[in-house]
Motif scaffolding. Structure first.
Motif, PDB file in Angstrom:
ATOM      1  N   HIS A 158       0.807  -1.219   0.000  1.00 20.31           N
ATOM      2  CA  HIS A 158       0.000   0.000   0.000  1.00 20.31           C
ATOM      3  C   HIS A 158       0.847   1.279   0.000  1.00 20.31           C
ATOM      4  CE1 HIS A 158      -3.313   2.722   0.715  1.00 20.31           C
ATOM      5  NE2 HIS A 158      -2.710   3.177   1.799  1.00 20.31           N
ATOM      6  N   PRO A 159       1.885   1.404   0.871  1.00 22.54           N
ATOM      7  CA  PRO A 159       2.675   2.645   0.852  1.00 22.54           C
ATOM      8  C   PRO A 159       3.342   2.929  -0.493  1.00 22.54           C
ATOM      9  CG  PRO A 159       3.129   1.365   2.838  1.00 22.54           C
ATOM     10  CD  PRO A 159       2.331   0.483   1.930  1.00 22.54           C
ATOM     11  N   ILE A 160       3.552   1.858  -1.303  1.00 24.35           N
ATOM     12  CA  ILE A 160       4.142   2.050  -2.629  1.00 24.35           C
ATOM     13  C   ILE A 160       3.061   2.373  -3.654  1.00 24.35           C
ATOM     14  CG2 ILE A 160       5.474   0.932  -4.470  1.00 24.35           C
ATOM     15  CD1 ILE A 160       6.725  -0.845  -2.299  1.00 24.35           C
ATOM     16  N   LEU A 161       1.990   1.592  -3.635  1.00 20.66           N
ATOM     17  CA  LEU A 161       0.932   1.760  -4.629  1.00 20.66           C
ATOM     18  C   LEU A 161       0.254   3.115  -4.524  1.00 20.66           C
ATOM     19  CD1 LEU A 161      -0.730  -1.787  -4.421  1.00 20.66           C
ATOM     20  CD2 LEU A 161       0.646  -0.881  -6.304  1.00 20.66           C
ATOM     21  N   VAL A 162       0.152   3.647  -3.311  1.00 24.03           N
ATOM     22  CA  VAL A 162      -0.603   4.884  -3.117  1.00 24.03           C
ATOM     23  C   VAL A 162       0.030   6.065  -3.849  1.00 24.03           C
ATOM     24  CG1 VAL A 162       0.572   5.722  -1.032  1.00 24.03           C
ATOM     25  CG2 VAL A 162      -1.872   6.154  -1.343  1.00 24.03           C
ATOM     26  N   HIS A 163       1.313   5.952  -4.177  1.00 24.29           N
ATOM     27  CA  HIS A 163       1.962   7.066  -4.878  1.00 24.29           C
ATOM     28  C   HIS A 163       1.605   7.097  -6.368  1.00 24.29           C
ATOM     29  CE1 HIS A 163       4.484   6.773  -1.228  1.00 24.29           C
ATOM     30  NE2 HIS A 163       4.637   8.065  -1.400  1.00 24.29           N
ATOM     31  N   LEU A 164       1.144   5.974  -6.906  1.00 31.68           N
ATOM     32  CA  LEU A 164       0.774   5.958  -8.327  1.00 31.68           C
ATOM     33  C   LEU A 164      -0.412   6.872  -8.621  1.00 31.68           C
ATOM     34  CD1 LEU A 164       1.299   2.179  -9.163  1.00 31.68           C
ATOM     35  CD2 LEU A 164       2.630   4.113 -10.016  1.00 31.68           C
ATOM     36  N   PRO A 165      -1.561   6.728  -7.947  1.00 30.29           N
ATOM     37  CA  PRO A 165      -2.668   7.640  -8.243  1.00 30.29           C
ATOM     38  C   PRO A 165      -2.329   9.095  -7.926  1.00 30.29           C
ATOM     39  CG  PRO A 165      -3.158   6.311  -6.294  1.00 30.29           C
ATOM     40  CD  PRO A 165      -1.947   5.709  -6.930  1.00 30.29           C
ATOM     41  N   ILE A 166      -1.525   9.303  -6.888  1.00 22.86           N
ATOM     42  CA  ILE A 166      -1.166  10.682  -6.535  1.00 22.86           C
ATOM     43  C   ILE A 166      -0.400  11.329  -7.691  1.00 22.86           C
ATOM     44  CG2 ILE A 166       0.286  12.094  -5.024  1.00 22.86           C
ATOM     45  CD1 ILE A 166      -0.360  10.146  -2.765  1.00 22.86           C
ATOM     46  N   GLY A 167       0.594  10.624  -8.227  1.00 22.07           N
ATOM     47  CA  GLY A 167       1.389  11.184  -9.322  1.00 22.07           C
ATOM     48  C   GLY A 167       0.596  11.355 -10.597  1.00 22.07           C
ATOM     49  N   ILE A 168      -0.207  10.334 -10.928  1.00 25.20           N
ATOM     50  CA  ILE A 168      -0.978  10.385 -12.178  1.00 25.20           C
ATOM     51  C   ILE A 168      -2.037  11.486 -12.117  1.00 25.20           C
ATOM     52  CG2 ILE A 168      -2.571   9.096 -13.650  1.00 25.20           C
ATOM     53  CD1 ILE A 168      -1.055   6.547 -12.779  1.00 25.20           C
ATOM     54  N   LEU A 169      -2.774  11.570 -11.002  1.00 27.23           N
ATOM     55  CA  LEU A 169      -3.822  12.588 -10.880  1.00 27.23           C
ATOM     56  C   LEU A 169      -3.218  13.981 -10.823  1.00 27.23           C
ATOM     57  CD1 LEU A 169      -6.258  10.837  -8.366  1.00 27.23           C
ATOM     58  CD2 LEU A 169      -6.581  11.199 -10.820  1.00 27.23           C
ATOM     59  N   ALA A 170      -2.075  14.127 -10.144  1.00 33.80           N
ATOM     60  CA  ALA A 170      -1.418  15.440 -10.102  1.00 33.80           C
ATOM     61  C   ALA A 170      -1.030  15.872 -11.510  1.00 33.80           C
ATOM     62  CB  ALA A 170      -0.193  15.381  -9.194  1.00 33.80           C
ATOM     63  N   PHE A 171      -0.555  14.923 -12.331  1.00 35.27           N
ATOM     64  CA  PHE A 171      -0.200  15.235 -13.717  1.00 35.27           C
ATOM     65  C   PHE A 171      -1.427  15.694 -14.488  1.00 35.27           C
ATOM     66  CE2 PHE A 171       0.207  13.613 -18.131  1.00 35.27           C
ATOM     67  CZ  PHE A 171       1.246  14.442 -18.552  1.00 35.27           C
ATOM     68  N   GLY A 172      -2.560  14.976 -14.329  1.00 37.55           N
ATOM     69  CA  GLY A 172      -3.790  15.362 -15.016  1.00 37.55           C
ATOM     70  C   GLY A 172      -4.284  16.724 -14.589  1.00 37.55           C
ATOM     71  N   ILE A 173      -4.212  17.014 -13.291  1.00 44.05           N
ATOM     72  CA  ILE A 173      -4.676  18.315 -12.787  1.00 44.05           C
ATOM     73  C   ILE A 173      -3.811  19.443 -13.329  1.00 44.05           C
ATOM     74  CG2 ILE A 173      -4.914  19.692 -10.680  1.00 44.05           C
ATOM     75  CD1 ILE A 173      -5.640  17.009  -9.254  1.00 44.05           C
ATOM     76  N   ILE A 174      -2.505  19.217 -13.440  1.00 38.10           N
ATOM     77  CA  ILE A 174      -1.616  20.234 -14.012  1.00 38.10           C
ATOM     78  C   ILE A 174      -1.995  20.517 -15.463  1.00 38.10           C
ATOM     79  CG2 ILE A 174       0.762  20.675 -14.741  1.00 38.10           C
ATOM     80  CD1 ILE A 174       1.667  19.149 -12.226  1.00 38.10           C
ATOM     81  N   LEU A 175      -2.300  19.452 -16.217  1.00 43.01           N
ATOM     82  CA  LEU A 175      -2.703  19.647 -17.615  1.00 43.01           C
ATOM     83  C   LEU A 175      -3.999  20.442 -17.709  1.00 43.01           C
ATOM     84  CD1 LEU A 175      -1.927  16.185 -19.272  1.00 43.01           C
ATOM     85  CD2 LEU A 175      -0.606  18.304 -19.407  1.00 43.01           C
ATOM     86  N   VAL A 176      -4.929  20.224 -16.780  1.00 37.21           N
ATOM     87  CA  VAL A 176      -6.187  20.984 -16.763  1.00 37.21           C
ATOM     88  C   VAL A 176      -5.888  22.474 -16.665  1.00 37.21           C
ATOM     89  CG1 VAL A 176      -8.256  21.494 -15.434  1.00 37.21           C
ATOM     90  CG2 VAL A 176      -7.608  19.109 -15.869  1.00 37.21           C
ATOM     91  N   PHE A 177      -4.984  22.837 -15.772  1.00 35.80           N
ATOM     92  CA  PHE A 177      -4.698  24.258 -15.555  1.00 35.80           C
ATOM     93  C   PHE A 177      -3.819  24.843 -16.667  1.00 35.80           C
ATOM     94  CE2 PHE A 177      -6.277  23.240 -11.392  1.00 35.80           C
ATOM     95  CZ  PHE A 177      -6.869  24.439 -10.971  1.00 35.80           C
ATOM     96  N   LEU A 178      -3.176  23.972 -17.451  1.00 28.84           N
ATOM     97  CA  LEU A 178      -2.416  24.469 -18.593  1.00 28.84           C
ATOM     98  C   LEU A 178      -3.277  24.636 -19.832  1.00 28.84           C
ATOM     99  CD1 LEU A 178       0.911  22.407 -18.306  1.00 28.84           C
ATOM    100  CD2 LEU A 178       0.550  24.824 -17.752  1.00 28.84           C
ATOM    101  N   SER A 179      -4.467  24.048 -19.810  1.00 24.90           N
ATOM    102  CA  SER A 179      -5.365  24.101 -20.973  1.00 24.90           C
ATOM    103  C   SER A 179      -6.232  25.349 -20.929  1.00 24.90           C
ATOM    104  CB  SER A 179      -6.262  22.859 -21.007  1.00 24.90           C
ATOM    105  OG  SER A 179      -5.489  21.675 -21.035  1.00 24.90           O
TER     106      SER A 179
END
Length: 460
Positions: free
Chosen positions: A13-34
């Motif tokens: 769990h401590p390893i897997l939990v970083h995957l959604p955090i990184g992926i969603l943070a990337f998507g949110i950054i793209l939202v604000f760049l659009s």
């Protein structure tokens, strides 16, 4: 054989939990760049929210398994669990919103910001579980802690009295404070790592998921001790390498307690512990060097006048009103110049008249400095005939008489001084002879010689 799979997946769990955090943070950054109404980055945003939601679900499942198999209580993990699922659902919802549109949907940035806040809060709750509720707060200054409503009292650990320590209850007053400071954060009723509670003697006796951690009379066979002395890189070492480690003396105290029988009734004096092991834990009240009196600060005018005369004049510290006065740049200072110090006589705690023109007559004037703590009369015309007047300087602790004419009788006049700690008399008539008399203060006369070594006679 396959029973290990679910507990193992939970520990990821401590390893897997970083995957959604990184992926969603990337998507949110793209939202604000659009830009609004465009389809730029739309495909990448869709993919980020979809993958972020999938991995959020996987992380939530592994987190639930970790709760099931690692001894956490439901009260500890419930909010983190619910908000983890909320993050996953919000990710899928944003994927649905973006997937049905040909351009960036209305208010997408606001919704993405909401997802980011939800993700941060969920992560904060997870951090509280692994590091404690005060993990982020404890490093803040006390004023800031109070401002946000926290008053953190850290575990003080072991503190022993220098007198009477033999009668201390070994477990309650020695072992438990060590456990509180080093083990309690992971082994308590709310965070039962390894199903082990180390907050009380009775709970300790119950042991953990691997059974008892104590073998009375045999520390080496007791997990409570044996895990403490494993190499830090060993996965069974406790506390974990990244956590605070107990002092070696604290570990030795736990060993001695177990070897003594690991009982609640034992006294510390019944063990084979020596005072050297206890030394780091003795409670000592540090006495301030300078007088514990409140004095008014010297005026700026007084300090300016002193500096104009050639004195070095500064506070002994930023938080003190005591003054350090030196004649290092005023070597012509003589007995007649004493009146120039009158305006700051109550604030002078450190006075250096090394190399000046003063004589024994100055000693009578020193009585007017009630808080004098350090006095340097090196390389002056002081003979020591009237040195007993310094007994009136009740706060004097260090006296420097190097390269003067003082002798043993001069120093004997100070043997009843109430606070004097050290007297330095290098290169004086006193230093030319061996002094066998003992004083309450330390008398330093120099002329030290190192013992001869066999190698000193070798010719290369």
């Amino acid at each position: 054989m396959i029973e290990f799979i679910l507990p193992l997946f939970g520990r990821f769990h401590p390893i897997l939990v970083h995957l959604p955090i990184g992926i969603l943070a990337f998507g949110i950054i793209l939202v604000f760049l659009s830009e609004k109404g465009t389809s730029k980055h739309l495909d990448s945003i869709r993919l980020a929210f979809l993958l972020g939601g999938i991995f959020a679900v996987i992380s939530s499942i592994s987190g639930f398994l970790q709760y099931q198999y690692e001894g956490f209580t439901w009260e500890t993990v419930q909010f983190h669990f619910f908000f983890g699922w909320a993050t996953a659902i919000a990710s899928f919802w944003l994927f649905y919103e973006v997937n049905k549109a040909n351009s960036n949907p209305k208010n997408l940035k606001l919704k993405a910001a909401g997802l980011f806040g939800l993700m941060l809060f969920t992560g904060h709750l997870g951090g509280n579980i692994t590091h404690g509720e005060e993990y982020l707060i404890e490093v803040l200054p006390p004023e800031m802690q109070s401002l946000i409503g926290y008053e953190i009292e850290p575990e003080k650990g072991l503190v022993l009295p220098e007198q009477g320590w033999e009668e201390l209850a070994y477990y309650d007053e020695v072992v438990q404070p060590i456990l509180n400071q080093n083990c309690k954060s992971c082994h308590n009723p709310k965070n039962l790592k390894g199903e082990l509670d180390l907050t009380s003697f009775d709970k300790m006796l119950e042991g953990g998921e691997d059974g008892s951690i104590l073998t009375a009379g045999n520390a080496k066979e007791s997990a409570l001790y044996s895990r403490l002395v494993l190499p830090k890189e060993d996965e069974d070492h406790m506390p974990p390498e990244e956590k605070r480690q107990p002092e070696k003396e604290a570990i030795e105290l736990i060993r001695a307690w177990i070897d003594l029988g690991a009982t609640k009734s034992a006294k510390l004096g019944e063990s084979n512990i020596d005072t050297e092991t206890l030394e780091p834990f003795f409670h000592r009240v540090e006495k301030p060097f300078y007088p514990e009196l409140a004095v008014d600060p010297a005026t700026e005018e007084s300090l300016s006048n002193l500096k104009a005369e050639g004195f070095f004049a500064e506070k002994v510290s930023e938080t003190s009103n005591w003054l350090m006065i030196s004649c290092v740049n005023f070597q012509s200072f003589s007995d007649q110049d004493w009146s120039k110090l009158g305006a700051v006589k109550n604030q002078i705690a450190y006075l250096d008249m090394t190399g000046t023109q003063v004589t024994d007559a100055i000693l009578d004037s020193l009585n007017t400095l009630p808080n004098l703590t350090v006095l340097k009369l090196n390389q002056t015309g002081i003979s020591g005939d009237n040195l007993q007047v310094l007994n009136e300087n009740k706060n004097l602790k260090h006296l420097y008489l190097n390269e003067t004419k003082v002798d043993l009788s001069s120093i004997q006049a100070l043997k009843e001084h109430p606070l004097l700690e050290k007297v330095f008399a290098f290169d004086t008539p006193l230093a030319e002879k061996e002094v066998s008399e003992k004083f309450k203060f330390i008398l330093e006369t120099g002329n030290y010689q190192l013992p001869a070594l066999p190698t000193d006679t070798i010719v290369y």
